[in-house]
Write a protein that holds these residues in place. Sequence first.
Motif, PDB file in Angstrom:
ATOM      1  N   TRP A 142       0.830  -1.199   0.000  1.00  0.00           N
ATOM      2  CA  TRP A 142       0.000   0.000   0.000  1.00  0.00           C
ATOM      3  C   TRP A 142       0.865   1.249   0.000  1.00  0.00           C
ATOM      4  O   TRP A 142       2.004   1.242   0.442  1.00  0.00           O
ATOM      5  CB  TRP A 142      -0.931   0.000   1.208  1.00  0.00           C
ATOM      6  CG  TRP A 142      -0.266   0.265   2.529  1.00  0.00           C
ATOM      7  CD1 TRP A 142      -0.196   1.449   3.199  1.00  0.00           C
ATOM      8  CD2 TRP A 142       0.463  -0.677   3.345  1.00  0.00           C
ATOM      9  NE1 TRP A 142       0.510   1.305   4.367  1.00  0.00           N
ATOM     10  CE2 TRP A 142       0.928   0.010   4.480  1.00  0.00           C
ATOM     11  CE3 TRP A 142       0.770  -2.032   3.213  1.00  0.00           C
ATOM     12  CZ2 TRP A 142       1.674  -0.605   5.477  1.00  0.00           C
ATOM     13  CZ3 TRP A 142       1.513  -2.639   4.205  1.00  0.00           C
ATOM     14  CH2 TRP A 142       1.947  -1.937   5.322  1.00  0.00           C
ATOM     15  N   SER A 145      -3.908   3.973   2.910  1.00  0.00           N
ATOM     16  CA  SER A 145      -4.882   2.974   3.345  1.00  0.00           C
ATOM     17  C   SER A 145      -6.078   2.908   2.399  1.00  0.00           C
ATOM     18  O   SER A 145      -6.907   2.020   2.508  1.00  0.00           O
ATOM     19  CB  SER A 145      -5.345   3.270   4.769  1.00  0.00           C
ATOM     20  OG  SER A 145      -5.977   4.540   4.824  1.00  0.00           O
ATOM     21  N   GLU A 147      -5.791   2.340  -0.765  1.00  0.00           N
ATOM     22  CA  GLU A 147      -5.486   1.416  -1.850  1.00  0.00           C
ATOM     23  C   GLU A 147      -4.511   0.346  -1.361  1.00  0.00           C
ATOM     24  O   GLU A 147      -3.298   0.498  -1.448  1.00  0.00           O
ATOM     25  CB  GLU A 147      -4.905   2.151  -3.047  1.00  0.00           C
ATOM     26  CG  GLU A 147      -4.811   1.290  -4.279  1.00  0.00           C
ATOM     27  CD  GLU A 147      -4.336   2.069  -5.498  1.00  0.00           C
ATOM     28  OE1 GLU A 147      -3.866   1.415  -6.433  1.00  0.00           O
ATOM     29  OE2 GLU A 147      -4.434   3.309  -5.505  1.00  0.00           O
ATOM     30  N   ILE A 148      -5.068  -0.732  -0.844  1.00  0.00           N
ATOM     31  CA  ILE A 148      -4.280  -1.845  -0.320  1.00  0.00           C
ATOM     32  C   ILE A 148      -4.453  -3.026  -1.264  1.00  0.00           C
ATOM     33  O   ILE A 148      -5.561  -3.323  -1.704  1.00  0.00           O
ATOM     34  CB  ILE A 148      -4.750  -2.244   1.095  1.00  0.00           C
ATOM     35  CG1 ILE A 148      -4.583  -1.058   2.057  1.00  0.00           C
ATOM     36  CG2 ILE A 148      -3.998  -3.472   1.597  1.00  0.00           C
ATOM     37  CD1 ILE A 148      -5.262  -1.253   3.394  1.00  0.00           C
ATOM     38  N   HIS A 166      -8.116  -6.534  -3.366  1.00  0.00           N
ATOM     39  CA  HIS A 166      -8.002  -5.079  -3.201  1.00  0.00           C
ATOM     40  C   HIS A 166      -8.886  -4.640  -2.048  1.00  0.00           C
ATOM     41  O   HIS A 166     -10.032  -5.069  -1.937  1.00  0.00           O
ATOM     42  CB  HIS A 166      -8.438  -4.356  -4.481  1.00  0.00           C
ATOM     43  CG  HIS A 166      -7.560  -4.664  -5.654  1.00  0.00           C
ATOM     44  ND1 HIS A 166      -6.528  -3.842  -6.027  1.00  0.00           N
ATOM     45  CD2 HIS A 166      -7.545  -5.704  -6.513  1.00  0.00           C
ATOM     46  CE1 HIS A 166      -5.917  -4.375  -7.078  1.00  0.00           C
ATOM     47  NE2 HIS A 166      -6.513  -5.496  -7.390  1.00  0.00           N
ATOM     48  N   SER A 168      -9.733  -1.128   0.868  1.00  0.00           N
ATOM     49  CA  SER A 168      -9.611   0.283   1.185  1.00  0.00           C
ATOM     50  C   SER A 168     -10.099   0.473   2.616  1.00  0.00           C
ATOM     51  O   SER A 168     -11.267   0.232   2.911  1.00  0.00           O
ATOM     52  CB  SER A 168     -10.457   1.107   0.212  1.00  0.00           C
ATOM     53  OG  SER A 168     -10.406   2.465   0.570  1.00  0.00           O
TER      54      SER A 168
END
Length: 169
Positions: A142, A145, A147-148, A166, A168
């Motif tokens: 990442w 936080s 876009e994990i 994916h 968020s």
Amino acid sequence: MNQVLIVSDSHGLTEEINRIKRRHHVNEMIHCGDSELDFDSDELSGFRKVAGNCDFDLKFPNEEVITIEGLTFFVTHGHLHNVKSNVMNLSYRAQEVGANVICFGHTHIAGAEQVDQQLFVNPGSIRLPRNRPEKTYAIMEWESSNEIIVNFYTAEGEKVHEMTYHASL
């Protein structure tokens, strides 16, 4: 890019752990228990690690809370939280310690799932996988936080594309 390598349930493997460590250059490494190695073993050096039900070195803690670049991780094996039934107890404990990422093992079933503002990551097992043929571990990455990405890899280092998750938070 922040990256955390997550492994679990290696059950005595040593060369495989060393290869995985050499293969990836990450910010942190987490072992979610059942290494069946000594806490101070060379293979586990550099790992944040917890006790699994097959780990007998008393130096292993049952859980760890780690903050890495804005995310707070709750790390446990899962056997003390009945994860083979559901993850509700894990969720409650993570809330108590203020964690939004929960790393656990025990089931040997690889997967990631976001529930509300919690991300659950089980890297599977690099020795005895269940529900899939691949022996797996995970790398979570990442920049924020929002876009994990959780990628899963085979013990040989091949990405398991259909398992990419994916989130968020």
